[in-house]
Design a protein around this motif. Structure first.
Motif, PDB file in Angstrom:
ATOM      1  N   PHE A 185      -7.375  -2.815   2.144  1.00  0.00           N
ATOM      2  CA  PHE A 185      -6.078  -2.176   2.335  1.00  0.00           C
ATOM      3  C   PHE A 185      -6.248  -0.844   3.052  1.00  0.00           C
ATOM      4  N   ARG A 186      -5.382  -0.580   4.029  1.00  0.00           N
ATOM      5  CA  ARG A 186      -5.343   0.736   4.667  1.00  0.00           C
ATOM      6  C   ARG A 186      -4.530   1.670   3.783  1.00  0.00           C
ATOM      7  N   LEU A 187      -5.054   2.876   3.526  1.00  0.00           N
ATOM      8  CA  LEU A 187      -4.413   3.772   2.571  1.00  0.00           C
ATOM      9  C   LEU A 187      -2.991   4.128   3.003  1.00  0.00           C
ATOM     10  N   GLY A 188      -2.800   4.381   4.295  1.00  0.00           N
ATOM     11  CA  GLY A 188      -1.470   4.701   4.784  1.00  0.00           C
ATOM     12  C   GLY A 188      -0.496   3.560   4.571  1.00  0.00           C
ATOM     13  N   GLN A 189      -0.989   2.341   4.689  1.00  0.00           N
ATOM     14  CA  GLN A 189      -0.135   1.164   4.519  1.00  0.00           C
ATOM     15  C   GLN A 189       0.295   1.005   3.060  1.00  0.00           C
ATOM     16  N   ILE A 190      -0.597   1.321   2.111  1.00  0.00           N
ATOM     17  CA  ILE A 190      -0.253   1.242   0.691  1.00  0.00           C
ATOM     18  C   ILE A 190       0.887   2.201   0.372  1.00  0.00           C
ATOM     19  N   VAL A 191       0.779   3.437   0.874  1.00  0.00           N
ATOM     20  CA  VAL A 191       1.794   4.457   0.602  1.00  0.00           C
ATOM     21  C   VAL A 191       3.126   4.079   1.260  1.00  0.00           C
ATOM     22  N   GLU A 192       3.046   3.606   2.505  1.00  0.00           N
ATOM     23  CA  GLU A 192       4.274   3.226   3.218  1.00  0.00           C
ATOM     24  C   GLU A 192       4.962   2.033   2.555  1.00  0.00           C
ATOM     25  N   ALA A 193       4.172   1.088   2.035  1.00  0.00           N
ATOM     26  CA  ALA A 193       4.758  -0.081   1.373  1.00  0.00           C
ATOM     27  C   ALA A 193       5.515   0.303   0.101  1.00  0.00           C
ATOM     28  N   ALA A 194       5.172   1.469  -0.461  1.00  0.00           N
ATOM     29  CA  ALA A 194       5.879   1.966  -1.641  1.00  0.00           C
ATOM     30  C   ALA A 194       7.058   2.850  -1.259  1.00  0.00           C
ATOM     31  N   GLY A 195       7.362   2.932   0.037  1.00  0.00           N
ATOM     32  CA  GLY A 195       8.503   3.713   0.491  1.00  0.00           C
ATOM     33  C   GLY A 195       8.242   5.197   0.570  1.00  0.00           C
ATOM     34  N   GLN A 196       6.964   5.607   0.714  1.00  0.00           N
ATOM     35  CA  GLN A 196       6.615   7.024   0.770  1.00  0.00           C
ATOM     36  C   GLN A 196       6.018   7.365   2.132  1.00  0.00           C
ATOM     37  N   ASN A 197       5.952   8.676   2.424  1.00  0.00           N
ATOM     38  CA  ASN A 197       5.340   9.166   3.651  1.00  0.00           C
ATOM     39  C   ASN A 197       3.943   9.687   3.330  1.00  0.00           C
ATOM     40  N   PHE A 198       2.920   9.116   3.970  1.00  0.00           N
ATOM     41  CA  PHE A 198       1.543   9.465   3.612  1.00  0.00           C
ATOM     42  C   PHE A 198       1.243  10.927   3.893  1.00  0.00           C
ATOM     43  N   GLN A 199       1.616  11.441   5.064  1.00  0.00           N
ATOM     44  CA  GLN A 199       1.272  12.819   5.421  1.00  0.00           C
ATOM     45  C   GLN A 199       1.947  13.823   4.492  1.00  0.00           C
ATOM     46  N   GLU A 200       3.151  13.529   4.025  1.00  0.00           N
ATOM     47  CA  GLU A 200       3.807  14.406   3.060  1.00  0.00           C
ATOM     48  C   GLU A 200       3.097  14.349   1.708  1.00  0.00           C
ATOM     49  N   MET A 201       2.738  13.162   1.293  1.00  0.00           N
ATOM     50  CA  MET A 201       2.067  12.983   0.003  1.00  0.00           C
ATOM     51  C   MET A 201       0.664  13.579   0.019  1.00  0.00           C
ATOM     52  N   ALA A 202       0.017  13.582   1.180  1.00  0.00           N
ATOM     53  CA  ALA A 202      -1.363  14.055   1.283  1.00  0.00           C
ATOM     54  C   ALA A 202      -1.484  15.553   1.055  1.00  0.00           C
ATOM     55  N   VAL A 203      -0.427  16.308   1.257  1.00  0.00           N
ATOM     56  CA  VAL A 203      -0.505  17.769   1.130  1.00  0.00           C
ATOM     57  C   VAL A 203      -0.784  18.170  -0.314  1.00  0.00           C
ATOM     58  N   GLU A 204       0.004  17.660  -1.263  1.00  0.00           N
ATOM     59  CA  GLU A 204      -0.163  18.051  -2.667  1.00  0.00           C
ATOM     60  C   GLU A 204      -0.686  16.921  -3.551  1.00  0.00           C
ATOM     61  N   GLY A 205      -0.857  15.728  -2.988  1.00  0.00           N
ATOM     62  CA  GLY A 205      -1.433  14.631  -3.742  1.00  0.00           C
ATOM     63  C   GLY A 205      -0.394  13.847  -4.523  1.00  0.00           C
ATOM     64  N   GLY A 206      -0.864  12.828  -5.226  1.00  0.00           N
ATOM     65  CA  GLY A 206       0.007  11.976  -6.019  1.00  0.00           C
ATOM     66  C   GLY A 206      -0.770  10.811  -6.610  1.00  0.00           C
ATOM     67  N   VAL A 207      -0.060   9.910  -7.250  1.00  0.00           N
ATOM     68  CA  VAL A 207      -0.672   8.744  -7.897  1.00  0.00           C
ATOM     69  C   VAL A 207       0.029   7.482  -7.411  1.00  0.00           C
ATOM     70  N   MET A 208      -0.735   6.549  -6.887  1.00  0.00           N
ATOM     71  CA  MET A 208      -0.209   5.282  -6.391  1.00  0.00           C
ATOM     72  C   MET A 208      -0.745   4.133  -7.244  1.00  0.00           C
ATOM     73  N   ALA A 209       0.073   3.099  -7.379  1.00  0.00           N
ATOM     74  CA  ALA A 209      -0.357   1.887  -8.080  1.00  0.00           C
ATOM     75  C   ALA A 209      -0.510   0.753  -7.088  1.00  0.00           C
ATOM     76  N   LEU A 210      -1.667   0.104  -7.136  1.00  0.00           N
ATOM     77  CA  LEU A 210      -1.891  -1.140  -6.407  1.00  0.00           C
ATOM     78  C   LEU A 210      -1.896  -2.237  -7.462  1.00  0.00           C
ATOM     79  N   GLN A 211      -0.831  -3.027  -7.493  1.00  0.00           N
ATOM     80  CA  GLN A 211      -0.648  -4.020  -8.546  1.00  0.00           C
ATOM     81  C   GLN A 211      -1.093  -5.398  -8.055  1.00  0.00           C
ATOM     82  N   ILE A 212      -1.858  -6.084  -8.912  1.00  0.00           N
ATOM     83  CA  ILE A 212      -2.316  -7.441  -8.607  1.00  0.00           C
ATOM     84  C   ILE A 212      -1.773  -8.365  -9.684  1.00  0.00           C
TER      85      ILE A 212
END
Length: 335
Positions: A185-212
């Motif tokens: 998985f490309r990290l930017g693609q994971i964030v975008e698939a959750a409806g978020q902007n990667f560059q905005e999230m990258a500034v202060e960080g966050g928590v993402m879930a990859l569900q299987i």
């Protein structure tokens, strides 16, 4: 409903899972403090292996060449001073970088602060770098290897499916339409698939879930039991709650110079933690749940008769008409 949709003829089992990850990618930064520098996996994945999660650093505040000594504390309403008496020897607050010595010394040309015994120079984290320090993290990739086991049925499988070759694995990137079973998985693609902007999230960080999700019907061939991936952001991104956003922590790299003086580089790391969450259930035909559900279904037929009588005789507009047809009224013999 019970037999076709809920598969009441099957015995069910919950998934037992293990997950390992591997991140790949290289970024180049060029700053006045560090110069040109390459960042690889050993620099930005902290720790190298986590339990069902992986943290990728996307932003950082670096405090170089710290050593233990005396220096001015960061200025705030509790550390700024005018005279020596304003500082209390041995005082330590929740946000102190060290222990006050009791002296009042210049922090810069215009401000004096209390002197502290600490790792000097003290960290100044009032200004977070924008844009993020490692903008290229958007193109990093993560390989997720997931093994599952259904103990009741002794069924095992992994998300790298049998038809995936090593050549395909080296070149594929997950795509819900073209490559839905690629485990990279490309990290930017994971964030975008959750409806978020990667560059905005990258500034202060966050928590993402990859569900299987492993929902398997084991009455069918094992090849039909395949993983389904989904993504969502777990930390709260709400414009009404802006206190302490994102995800960050500190760590240090220590070293000694030729004189034996211990120094360190302090890193306040901002980044995205990817939690891999595995869930699912499997079902397989079994006589016992089949007989139990058949018995329950037959019992419901008896209840259905009673319920229908109640509706017809007490709830419908023509209840008197139906009541006359259902009951036959006769005169008492004695009367």
């Amino acid at each position: 409903w019970v037999f076709l949709w809920e598969k009441g003829y099957q015995e069910m089992d919950s998934v037992v899972s293990s997950v390992t990850t591997k991140v790949k990618g290289v970024a180049l930064t060029d700053t006045s403090a560090l110069g040109a520098r390459i960042w690889d996996v050993a620099d930005y994945v902290i720790p190298p292996q986590g339990e069902n999660s992986v943290f990728v650093m996307t932003n950082a505040i670096l405090t170089l060449n710290q050593s233990q000594g005396r220096c001015a504390e960061l200025p705030d309403d509790k550390t700024e001073c005018e005279v020596k008496n304003s500082c209390v020897p041995g005082y330590v607050s929740t946000h102190s970088n060290g222990v006050q010595t009791g002296e009042c010394i210049p922090y810069n040309n215009s401000i004096k602060t209390c002197e502290v015994f600490a790792w000097c120079p003290v960290e100044d984290d009032n200004h977070i770098p924008k844009p993020a320090f490692l903008q290229e993290a958007e193109n990093f990739t993560i390989l997720v290897k997931n093994n599952i086991w259904y103990p009741k049925f002794d069924f095992t499988k992994r998300n790298i499916l049998p038809n995936i070759s090593s050549t395909y694995l080296k070149n594929c990137i997950y795509d819900s339409q073209t490559d839905p079973f690629c485990p990279i998985f490309r990290l930017g693609q994971i964030v975008e698939a959750a409806g978020q902007n990667f560059q905005e999230m990258a500034v202060e960080g966050g928590v993402m879930a990859l569900q299987i999700n492993w929902d398997c019907n084991l009455d069918r061939a094992p090849s039909h039991c395949v993983p389904k991936y989904s993504f969502r952001r777990l930390d709260n991104k709400d414009s009404a709650h802006t206190v302490s956003p994102g995800y960050n922590f500190r760590f240090a790299k220590y070293y000694k110079d030729s004189n034996g003086t211990e120094s360190r580089t302090l890193v306040k790391a901002y980044g995205i933690r990817f939690d891999i969450i595995v869930f699912g259930k499997a079902g397989k035909f079994d006589v016992i749940p089949t007989m139990i559900n058949i018995g329950s279904g037959l019992a419901l037929f008896g209840v259905a008769t009673v319920l229908c009588d109640i509706v017809v005789l007490y709830c419908m507009k023509k209840k008197y008409y139906y009541r006359e047809k259902k009951y036959k009224y006769v005169e008492d013999y004695e009367l």
